[in-house]
Design an enzyme around this catalytic site. Structure first.
Site: not given
Ligand SMILES: C[S@@+](CC[C@H](N)C(=O)[O-])C[C@H]1O[C@@H](n2cnc3c(N)ncnc32)[C@H](O)[C@@H]1O
Length: 472
Positions: A294, A296-300, A316, A364, A417
Protein backbone atom coordinates in the site's frame (compact mmCIF):
# COMPACT_ATOMS: atom_id res chain seq x y z
CA UNK A 1 5.68 9.05 -16.13
CA UNK A 2 2.53 11.21 -15.94
CA UNK A 3 3.38 14.85 -15.10
CA UNK A 4 1.74 15.97 -11.88
CA UNK A 5 1.55 19.23 -10.01
CA UNK A 6 3.58 19.62 -6.84
CA UNK A 7 1.88 18.56 -3.61
CA UNK A 8 1.01 21.58 -1.55
CA UNK A 9 2.98 20.80 1.59
CA UNK A 10 3.19 23.25 4.44
CA UNK A 11 5.20 23.05 7.56
CA UNK A 12 3.29 22.27 10.78
CA UNK A 13 0.97 24.90 12.02
CA UNK A 14 2.22 27.18 14.73
CA UNK A 15 -0.56 29.73 14.51
CA UNK A 16 0.12 33.23 15.62
CA UNK A 17 -1.62 36.54 15.09
CA UNK A 18 1.25 37.67 12.85
CA UNK A 19 0.87 34.64 10.57
CA UNK A 20 -2.75 35.56 9.92
CA UNK A 21 -2.73 38.84 8.09
CA UNK A 22 -5.85 38.62 5.85
CA UNK A 23 -8.99 40.52 6.95
CA UNK A 24 -10.24 38.66 9.98
CA UNK A 25 -13.92 38.52 8.97
CA UNK A 26 -12.99 36.78 5.73
CA UNK A 27 -10.72 34.35 7.56
CA UNK A 28 -13.44 33.55 10.08
CA UNK A 29 -16.04 33.02 7.37
CA UNK A 30 -13.77 30.80 5.26
CA UNK A 31 -12.72 28.85 8.38
CA UNK A 32 -16.33 28.31 9.45
CA UNK A 33 -17.08 27.11 5.95
CA UNK A 34 -14.18 24.61 6.08
CA UNK A 35 -15.26 23.42 9.55
CA UNK A 36 -18.83 22.94 8.25
CA UNK A 37 -17.39 20.84 5.41
CA UNK A 38 -15.62 18.61 7.97
CA UNK A 39 -18.88 18.19 9.89
CA UNK A 40 -20.42 17.10 6.59
CA UNK A 41 -17.75 14.39 6.20
CA UNK A 42 -15.06 16.07 4.10
CA UNK A 43 -11.43 15.97 5.25
CA UNK A 44 -9.84 19.25 6.31
CA UNK A 45 -7.24 18.83 3.54
CA UNK A 46 -10.03 18.62 0.96
CA UNK A 47 -11.87 21.55 2.51
CA UNK A 48 -8.72 23.70 2.56
CA UNK A 49 -8.14 22.89 -1.11
CA UNK A 50 -11.30 24.88 -1.88
CA UNK A 51 -10.21 27.97 0.06
CA UNK A 52 -9.01 31.00 -1.89
CA UNK A 53 -5.18 30.92 -2.01
CA UNK A 54 -4.85 34.36 -0.42
CA UNK A 55 -6.67 33.11 2.68
CA UNK A 56 -5.48 29.52 2.79
CA UNK A 57 -2.59 29.66 5.25
CA UNK A 58 -4.60 31.77 7.70
CA UNK A 59 -7.60 29.46 7.43
CA UNK A 60 -5.31 26.47 7.85
CA UNK A 61 -3.91 27.92 11.08
CA UNK A 62 -7.36 28.67 12.49
CA UNK A 63 -9.02 25.40 11.52
CA UNK A 64 -6.17 23.13 12.67
CA UNK A 65 -6.20 24.87 16.03
CA UNK A 66 -10.00 24.67 16.19
CA UNK A 67 -10.07 20.93 15.39
CA UNK A 68 -7.66 20.28 18.28
CA UNK A 69 -10.07 22.04 20.64
CA UNK A 70 -13.39 21.34 18.95
CA UNK A 71 -14.79 19.55 21.98
CA UNK A 72 -14.62 22.81 23.95
CA UNK A 73 -15.73 25.00 21.03
CA UNK A 74 -18.84 22.94 20.27
CA UNK A 75 -19.73 22.42 23.96
CA UNK A 76 -19.65 26.20 24.59
CA UNK A 77 -21.80 26.82 21.53
CA UNK A 78 -24.31 24.08 22.35
CA UNK A 79 -24.70 25.42 25.86
CA UNK A 80 -25.33 28.96 24.63
CA UNK A 81 -27.55 28.19 21.64
CA UNK A 82 -30.15 25.59 22.49
CA UNK A 83 -32.25 25.71 19.35
CA UNK A 84 -30.92 24.07 16.17
CA UNK A 85 -29.13 26.44 13.81
CA UNK A 86 -30.08 25.85 10.21
CA UNK A 87 -27.12 27.57 8.61
CA UNK A 88 -24.12 25.23 9.14
CA UNK A 89 -21.61 28.04 8.59
CA UNK A 90 -23.14 30.22 11.33
CA UNK A 91 -23.20 27.17 13.56
CA UNK A 92 -19.46 26.56 13.21
CA UNK A 93 -18.68 30.29 13.21
CA UNK A 94 -20.19 30.65 16.69
CA UNK A 95 -18.17 27.70 18.02
CA UNK A 96 -14.94 28.95 16.44
CA UNK A 97 -15.42 32.52 17.67
CA UNK A 98 -16.22 31.36 21.21
CA UNK A 99 -13.02 29.32 21.24
CA UNK A 100 -10.97 32.29 20.03
CA UNK A 101 -12.66 34.68 22.42
CA UNK A 102 -11.77 32.36 25.28
CA UNK A 103 -8.12 32.53 24.14
CA UNK A 104 -8.29 36.29 23.88
CA UNK A 105 -9.78 36.81 27.32
CA UNK A 106 -7.24 34.53 28.96
CA UNK A 107 -4.26 36.01 27.19
CA UNK A 108 -5.19 39.68 27.17
CA UNK A 109 -7.17 40.07 30.34
CA UNK A 110 -5.77 37.28 32.55
CA UNK A 111 -9.35 36.17 33.06
CA UNK A 112 -10.09 33.50 35.61
CA UNK A 113 -10.89 30.62 35.65
CA UNK A 114 -8.64 28.61 33.35
CA UNK A 115 -10.35 26.74 30.54
CA UNK A 116 -9.62 23.31 29.00
CA UNK A 117 -7.49 25.01 26.32
CA UNK A 118 -5.30 26.82 28.87
CA UNK A 119 -2.36 24.36 28.55
CA UNK A 120 -2.29 25.01 24.79
CA UNK A 121 -2.46 28.81 24.72
CA UNK A 122 1.02 29.32 23.34
CA UNK A 123 -0.13 27.64 20.10
CA UNK A 124 -3.39 29.58 19.96
CA UNK A 125 -4.26 32.33 17.45
CA UNK A 126 -4.60 35.57 19.37
CA UNK A 127 -6.90 38.52 18.60
CA UNK A 128 -8.23 41.37 20.67
CA UNK A 129 -11.68 40.57 22.07
CA UNK A 130 -13.29 43.68 20.59
CA UNK A 131 -11.93 42.99 17.08
CA UNK A 132 -12.94 39.36 17.33
CA UNK A 133 -16.56 40.12 18.22
CA UNK A 134 -16.84 42.80 15.55
CA UNK A 135 -15.27 40.65 12.82
CA UNK A 136 -17.30 37.58 13.76
CA UNK A 137 -20.47 39.61 13.33
CA UNK A 138 -19.16 40.79 9.93
CA UNK A 139 -18.41 37.18 9.01
CA UNK A 140 -21.98 36.15 9.89
CA UNK A 141 -23.19 38.61 7.23
CA UNK A 142 -21.05 37.06 4.49
CA UNK A 143 -22.47 34.64 1.99
CA UNK A 144 -21.00 32.54 -0.74
CA UNK A 145 -22.32 32.89 -4.27
CA UNK A 146 -24.19 36.18 -3.94
CA UNK A 147 -27.70 35.08 -3.03
CA UNK A 148 -28.38 36.31 0.50
CA UNK A 149 -30.25 33.74 2.57
CA UNK A 150 -33.26 35.01 4.48
CA UNK A 151 -32.47 35.89 8.08
CA UNK A 152 -28.83 36.84 7.56
CA UNK A 153 -29.13 39.90 9.78
CA UNK A 154 -30.79 37.78 12.46
CA UNK A 155 -27.77 35.46 12.35
CA UNK A 156 -25.41 38.38 12.74
CA UNK A 157 -27.42 39.52 15.76
CA UNK A 158 -27.30 36.05 17.25
CA UNK A 159 -23.49 35.86 16.84
CA UNK A 160 -23.18 39.29 18.45
CA UNK A 161 -25.45 38.32 21.35
CA UNK A 162 -23.69 35.00 22.07
CA UNK A 163 -20.19 36.47 21.97
CA UNK A 164 -21.10 39.46 24.15
CA UNK A 165 -22.77 37.15 26.61
CA UNK A 166 -19.59 35.08 26.73
CA UNK A 167 -17.60 38.23 27.49
CA UNK A 168 -19.90 38.99 30.43
CA UNK A 169 -20.48 35.45 31.66
CA UNK A 170 -17.34 33.51 30.82
CA UNK A 171 -17.14 31.81 34.26
CA UNK A 172 -20.72 30.56 33.92
CA UNK A 173 -20.03 29.19 30.43
CA UNK A 174 -16.96 27.36 31.70
CA UNK A 175 -18.76 26.02 34.76
CA UNK A 176 -21.49 24.65 32.49
CA UNK A 177 -19.03 22.55 30.45
CA UNK A 178 -16.66 21.71 33.32
CA UNK A 179 -17.84 18.12 33.81
CA UNK A 180 -18.09 17.42 30.09
CA UNK A 181 -15.21 15.12 29.02
CA UNK A 182 -15.74 16.16 25.39
CA UNK A 183 -14.95 19.77 26.30
CA UNK A 184 -12.05 18.76 28.57
CA UNK A 185 -10.15 16.38 26.28
CA UNK A 186 -11.61 17.19 22.83
CA UNK A 187 -11.75 13.53 21.83
CA UNK A 188 -15.12 11.92 20.93
CA UNK A 189 -16.50 10.00 23.90
CA UNK A 190 -16.35 6.55 22.24
CA UNK A 191 -12.67 7.23 21.43
CA UNK A 192 -11.91 8.32 25.01
CA UNK A 193 -13.59 5.16 26.37
CA UNK A 194 -11.63 2.93 24.01
CA UNK A 195 -8.31 4.58 24.95
CA UNK A 196 -9.13 4.34 28.66
CA UNK A 197 -9.89 0.63 28.31
CA UNK A 198 -6.85 -0.17 26.17
CA UNK A 199 -4.36 2.18 27.89
CA UNK A 200 -5.68 2.78 31.43
CA UNK A 201 -2.40 4.30 32.65
CA UNK A 202 -1.59 6.41 29.59
CA UNK A 203 -4.86 7.51 27.99
CA UNK A 204 -4.83 11.10 29.29
CA UNK A 205 -1.22 11.59 28.17
CA UNK A 206 -2.04 10.07 24.76
CA UNK A 207 -4.82 12.61 24.24
CA UNK A 208 -2.60 15.47 25.40
CA UNK A 209 0.30 14.42 23.14
CA UNK A 210 -2.07 14.06 20.19
CA UNK A 211 -3.34 17.62 20.61
CA UNK A 212 0.08 19.27 20.44
CA UNK A 213 1.03 20.32 16.90
CA UNK A 214 3.84 18.27 15.36
CA UNK A 215 7.39 19.50 14.96
CA UNK A 216 8.75 19.41 11.45
CA UNK A 217 10.80 16.22 11.05
CA UNK A 218 12.75 15.32 7.92
CA UNK A 219 14.31 12.09 6.73
CA UNK A 220 17.64 12.60 5.01
CA UNK A 221 18.09 10.93 1.62
CA UNK A 222 21.57 9.58 2.26
CA UNK A 223 22.01 8.82 -1.43
CA UNK A 224 22.04 12.57 -2.07
CA UNK A 225 23.36 14.26 1.09
CA UNK A 226 24.75 13.62 4.54
CA UNK A 227 22.88 14.61 7.69
CA UNK A 228 25.56 17.21 8.37
CA UNK A 229 25.13 18.78 4.91
CA UNK A 230 21.38 19.07 5.41
CA UNK A 231 21.70 20.50 8.94
CA UNK A 232 24.27 23.06 7.76
CA UNK A 233 22.11 24.12 4.78
CA UNK A 234 19.19 24.82 7.11
CA UNK A 235 21.29 26.66 9.68
CA UNK A 236 22.81 28.79 6.93
CA UNK A 237 19.30 29.93 5.97
CA UNK A 238 18.44 30.89 9.54
CA UNK A 239 16.54 27.78 10.67
CA UNK A 240 17.24 25.79 13.79
CA UNK A 241 18.08 22.23 12.77
CA UNK A 242 19.58 19.21 14.47
CA UNK A 243 20.07 15.51 13.79
CA UNK A 244 17.92 13.41 16.13
CA UNK A 245 18.38 9.82 14.93
CA UNK A 246 20.23 7.88 12.26
CA UNK A 247 18.02 9.40 9.52
CA UNK A 248 16.01 12.17 11.10
CA UNK A 249 16.48 15.91 11.38
CA UNK A 250 14.29 18.20 13.41
CA UNK A 251 13.75 21.67 11.95
CA UNK A 252 12.27 24.81 13.48
CA UNK A 253 11.28 27.77 11.34
CA UNK A 254 8.30 28.29 9.08
CA UNK A 255 7.56 28.62 5.39
CA UNK A 256 6.58 26.48 2.46
CA UNK A 257 8.34 23.12 2.39
CA UNK A 258 9.19 23.42 -1.31
CA UNK A 259 11.24 26.55 -0.63
CA UNK A 260 13.35 25.02 2.14
CA UNK A 261 17.03 24.34 1.38
CA UNK A 262 17.70 21.05 -0.38
CA UNK A 263 14.08 20.25 -1.26
CA UNK A 264 14.51 20.65 -5.03
CA UNK A 265 17.77 18.69 -4.89
CA UNK A 266 16.02 15.76 -3.22
CA UNK A 267 18.16 15.87 -0.09
CA UNK A 268 15.32 15.02 2.22
CA UNK A 269 11.62 14.21 2.63
CA UNK A 270 9.16 15.28 5.29
CA UNK A 271 8.38 12.24 7.44
CA UNK A 272 7.28 11.86 11.03
CA UNK A 273 9.90 10.28 13.27
CA UNK A 274 7.57 7.35 14.09
CA UNK A 275 7.10 6.57 10.39
CA UNK A 276 10.88 6.41 9.95
CA UNK A 277 10.87 3.19 12.01
CA UNK A 278 9.31 1.21 9.12
CA UNK A 279 11.89 0.61 6.38
CA UNK A 280 14.87 -0.24 8.67
CA UNK A 281 12.91 -3.11 10.25
CA UNK A 282 12.54 -4.94 6.91
CA UNK A 283 16.10 -6.40 7.08
CA UNK A 284 16.79 -5.10 3.56
CA UNK A 285 19.74 -6.25 1.47
CA UNK A 286 20.72 -5.30 -2.07
CA UNK A 287 19.14 -7.50 -4.74
CA UNK A 288 16.04 -8.39 -2.70
CA UNK A 289 12.58 -8.41 -4.28
CA UNK A 290 10.44 -6.16 -2.12
CA UNK A 291 6.71 -5.43 -2.26
CA UNK A 292 5.33 -2.20 -0.83
CA UNK A 293 1.73 -3.32 -0.76
CA UNK A 294 0.00 0.00 0.00
CA UNK A 295 2.62 2.40 -1.23
CA UNK A 296 1.02 5.82 -1.74
CA UNK A 297 1.97 8.57 -1.14
CA UNK A 298 5.35 6.86 -0.97
CA UNK A 299 7.20 7.99 2.16
CA UNK A 300 8.17 4.48 3.21
CA UNK A 301 8.82 3.30 -0.38
CA UNK A 302 11.40 6.07 -0.78
CA UNK A 303 13.02 5.14 2.52
CA UNK A 304 13.33 1.49 1.36
CA UNK A 305 15.08 2.63 -1.82
CA UNK A 306 17.38 4.95 0.12
CA UNK A 307 18.53 2.02 2.31
CA UNK A 308 19.33 -0.69 -0.26
CA UNK A 309 19.44 -1.46 -3.99
CA UNK A 310 16.33 -3.59 -4.04
CA UNK A 311 13.82 -4.44 -6.75
CA UNK A 312 10.74 -2.65 -5.51
CA UNK A 313 7.14 -3.21 -6.60
CA UNK A 314 5.04 -0.36 -5.24
CA UNK A 315 1.33 -1.18 -5.40
CA UNK A 316 -1.63 1.00 -4.47
CA UNK A 317 -5.32 0.96 -5.30
CA UNK A 318 -5.29 4.67 -6.07
CA UNK A 319 -3.66 5.60 -9.38
CA UNK A 320 -3.96 9.29 -8.43
CA UNK A 321 -2.05 8.76 -5.19
CA UNK A 322 0.58 6.70 -7.05
CA UNK A 323 1.39 9.81 -9.07
CA UNK A 324 2.68 11.30 -5.83
CA UNK A 325 4.90 8.24 -5.33
CA UNK A 326 6.32 8.71 -8.81
CA UNK A 327 6.86 12.40 -8.27
CA UNK A 328 8.66 12.00 -4.98
CA UNK A 329 10.87 9.15 -6.26
CA UNK A 330 11.83 11.37 -9.21
CA UNK A 331 12.68 14.32 -6.95
CA UNK A 332 14.76 12.04 -4.71
CA UNK A 333 16.57 10.41 -7.67
CA UNK A 334 15.21 6.97 -6.78
CA UNK A 335 13.08 6.17 -9.85
CA UNK A 336 15.37 3.67 -11.59
CA UNK A 337 14.56 0.51 -13.58
CA UNK A 338 14.48 -1.37 -10.29
CA UNK A 339 11.13 0.25 -9.40
CA UNK A 340 7.70 -0.83 -10.67
CA UNK A 341 4.76 1.34 -9.74
CA UNK A 342 1.51 -0.57 -10.10
CA UNK A 343 -2.08 0.55 -9.62
CA UNK A 344 -3.69 -2.66 -8.33
CA UNK A 345 -5.83 -4.21 -5.63
CA UNK A 346 -3.75 -6.25 -3.20
CA UNK A 347 -6.85 -8.25 -2.32
CA UNK A 348 -6.72 -9.72 -5.84
CA UNK A 349 -3.09 -10.76 -6.45
CA UNK A 350 -4.10 -13.02 -9.36
CA UNK A 351 -4.73 -9.86 -11.38
CA UNK A 352 -1.24 -8.39 -10.98
CA UNK A 353 1.26 -10.78 -9.33
CA UNK A 354 3.61 -12.76 -11.64
CA UNK A 355 3.94 -15.62 -9.17
CA UNK A 356 7.56 -14.90 -8.14
CA UNK A 357 7.55 -14.61 -4.33
CA UNK A 358 8.92 -11.55 -2.50
CA UNK A 359 11.79 -11.53 0.00
CA UNK A 360 10.14 -8.77 1.98
CA UNK A 361 6.70 -7.18 2.11
CA UNK A 362 5.76 -3.88 3.67
CA UNK A 363 2.06 -3.98 4.59
CA UNK A 364 1.34 -0.41 5.69
CA UNK A 365 -2.41 -0.92 5.64
CA UNK A 366 -5.38 1.48 5.62
CA UNK A 367 -6.48 2.12 9.20
CA UNK A 368 -8.44 4.48 11.43
CA UNK A 369 -5.44 6.84 11.76
CA UNK A 370 -5.91 6.99 15.53
CA UNK A 371 -2.14 7.46 15.93
CA UNK A 372 -1.83 10.47 13.65
CA UNK A 373 -4.29 12.93 15.22
CA UNK A 374 -1.35 15.26 15.81
CA UNK A 375 -1.00 15.79 12.04
CA UNK A 376 -4.69 15.28 11.16
CA UNK A 377 -6.89 16.56 14.01
CA UNK A 378 -9.97 16.39 11.76
CA UNK A 379 -9.76 12.58 12.02
CA UNK A 380 -11.24 12.96 15.50
CA UNK A 381 -14.48 14.31 14.04
CA UNK A 382 -14.59 12.29 10.82
CA UNK A 383 -14.04 8.81 12.20
CA UNK A 384 -17.02 6.75 13.45
CA UNK A 385 -16.81 4.06 16.11
CA UNK A 386 -17.90 1.32 13.68
CA UNK A 387 -15.05 2.26 11.28
CA UNK A 388 -12.50 0.59 13.57
CA UNK A 389 -14.02 -2.92 13.31
CA UNK A 390 -14.59 -2.48 9.56
CA UNK A 391 -10.99 -1.42 8.98
CA UNK A 392 -9.64 -4.24 11.14
CA UNK A 393 -11.64 -6.70 9.02
CA UNK A 394 -10.23 -5.18 5.84
CA UNK A 395 -6.69 -5.44 7.26
CA UNK A 396 -7.30 -9.13 8.05
CA UNK A 397 -8.31 -9.83 4.44
CA UNK A 398 -5.31 -7.89 3.15
CA UNK A 399 -2.85 -9.75 5.37
CA UNK A 400 -4.34 -13.08 4.27
CA UNK A 401 -4.00 -12.06 0.61
CA UNK A 402 -0.37 -10.92 1.03
CA UNK A 403 1.05 -13.77 3.12
CA UNK A 404 1.18 -16.36 0.28
CA UNK A 405 3.22 -13.85 -1.79
CA UNK A 406 6.13 -14.08 0.66
CA UNK A 407 9.14 -16.42 0.20
CA UNK A 408 9.91 -18.97 2.93
CA UNK A 409 12.28 -17.18 5.37
CA UNK A 410 11.02 -13.83 4.01
CA UNK A 411 9.67 -11.05 6.25
CA UNK A 412 6.42 -9.15 6.27
CA UNK A 413 6.23 -5.92 8.25
CA UNK A 414 2.69 -5.08 9.32
CA UNK A 415 2.22 -1.36 10.01
CA UNK A 416 -0.74 0.78 10.92
CA UNK A 417 -0.79 4.39 12.03
CA UNK A 418 -3.33 3.39 14.65
CA UNK A 419 -2.95 2.75 18.36
CA UNK A 420 -6.23 0.83 18.73
CA UNK A 421 -5.40 -2.77 19.59
CA UNK A 422 -7.93 -4.08 17.02
CA UNK A 423 -5.60 -2.66 14.34
CA UNK A 424 -2.43 -3.73 16.13
CA UNK A 425 -1.69 -6.42 18.69
CA UNK A 426 -5.08 -8.15 18.44
CA UNK A 427 -4.86 -8.25 14.65
CA UNK A 428 -1.46 -9.95 14.81
CA UNK A 429 -2.48 -12.44 17.51
CA UNK A 430 -5.37 -13.51 15.29
CA UNK A 431 -3.10 -13.67 12.25
CA UNK A 432 -0.65 -15.95 14.06
CA UNK A 433 -3.47 -18.29 15.02
CA UNK A 434 -4.63 -18.51 11.37
CA UNK A 435 -1.17 -18.99 9.80
CA UNK A 436 0.94 -21.67 11.54
CA UNK A 437 3.89 -20.95 9.22
CA UNK A 438 4.15 -17.38 10.60
CA UNK A 439 6.68 -16.58 13.31
CA UNK A 440 6.79 -13.26 15.11
CA UNK A 441 10.21 -11.52 15.16
CA UNK A 442 11.43 -8.63 17.30
CA UNK A 443 9.89 -5.31 16.20
CA UNK A 444 8.84 -1.98 17.61
CA UNK A 445 5.31 -3.07 18.57
CA UNK A 446 3.17 -0.22 19.77
CA UNK A 447 4.56 3.30 19.51
CA UNK A 448 2.30 5.71 21.36
CA UNK A 449 2.06 9.33 20.18
CA UNK A 450 4.50 11.47 22.07
CA UNK A 451 4.71 15.20 22.81
CA UNK A 452 7.87 17.10 22.04
CA UNK A 453 10.09 16.76 25.11
CA UNK A 454 12.40 19.74 24.83
CA UNK A 455 15.69 20.04 23.01
CA UNK A 456 16.20 17.41 20.29
CA UNK A 457 12.95 15.54 21.05
CA UNK A 458 10.38 16.39 18.40
CA UNK A 459 7.74 13.93 19.58
CA UNK A 460 6.06 11.66 17.04
CA UNK A 461 2.84 10.05 15.85
CA UNK A 462 1.54 6.70 17.07
CA UNK A 463 2.09 3.47 15.09
CA UNK A 464 1.92 -0.28 15.45
CA UNK A 465 4.69 -2.44 13.98
CA UNK A 466 4.85 -6.25 13.84
CA UNK A 467 7.47 -8.23 11.90
CA UNK A 468 6.50 -11.73 10.73
CA UNK A 469 8.79 -14.37 9.23
CA UNK A 470 7.48 -17.10 6.98
CA UNK A 471 8.76 -20.46 8.22
CA UNK A 472 10.33 -22.69 5.59
C1 LIG B 1 -1.52 4.08 5.16
S1 LIG B 1 -1.61 4.47 3.47
C2 LIG B 1 -0.02 3.97 2.92
C3 LIG B 1 1.06 4.99 3.22
C4 LIG B 1 2.36 4.69 2.50
N1 LIG B 1 2.87 3.38 2.84
C5 LIG B 1 3.45 5.72 2.81
O1 LIG B 1 4.32 5.45 3.63
O2 LIG B 1 3.42 6.79 2.21
C6 LIG B 1 -2.64 3.18 2.88
C7 LIG B 1 -2.77 3.10 1.37
O3 LIG B 1 -3.49 1.88 1.07
C8 LIG B 1 -4.11 2.05 -0.17
N2 LIG B 1 -5.09 0.97 -0.34
C9 LIG B 1 -6.30 0.83 0.24
N3 LIG B 1 -6.90 -0.31 -0.15
C10 LIG B 1 -6.04 -0.92 -1.01
C11 LIG B 1 -6.09 -2.13 -1.77
N4 LIG B 1 -7.14 -2.96 -1.70
N5 LIG B 1 -5.05 -2.44 -2.56
C12 LIG B 1 -3.98 -1.60 -2.64
N6 LIG B 1 -3.87 -0.44 -1.94
C13 LIG B 1 -4.89 -0.11 -1.14
C14 LIG B 1 -4.69 3.46 -0.07
O4 LIG B 1 -4.94 3.99 -1.36
C15 LIG B 1 -3.58 4.20 0.69
O5 LIG B 1 -2.75 4.89 -0.21
Amino acid sequence: MTPVSKPNYHSPIQASAESISAPLAQLLFASAEALAAVQAGRSLTQALGLVNLSLRSGVQALTYYAMRHWGLASALRDWAVKKPLENPITRELIALSLLLLDVSMQKNESAEPASPQSPYLDQAPLYGAHTLVDQSVQAARMVRGGQKPVGLEAQAKLVNAVLRRFQRERPQFLAAVKEDPLATYAFPLWWQQKLKKQYPAQYVEIMHASRLPPQLTLRVNRRRATQQEVVSAFIEKGYTAQAISEWAIMVQGGGAIERMPGYEQGWWSVQDLGAQFAAPQLKLKSGMRVLDACAAPGGKAAHILEIANVDLTAVDLSAARLERVQESLTRLGLDGDNVTILPANILKPDAWWNGVPFDAILADLPCSGSGVVKHHPDILWLRRQEDVANLAKQQRHMLDALWPLLKPSGHLLFVTCSIFTEEGERQIEQFLSRWPDAKRCDATGILLPQSPMGEGQPGHDGFYYALLERQA
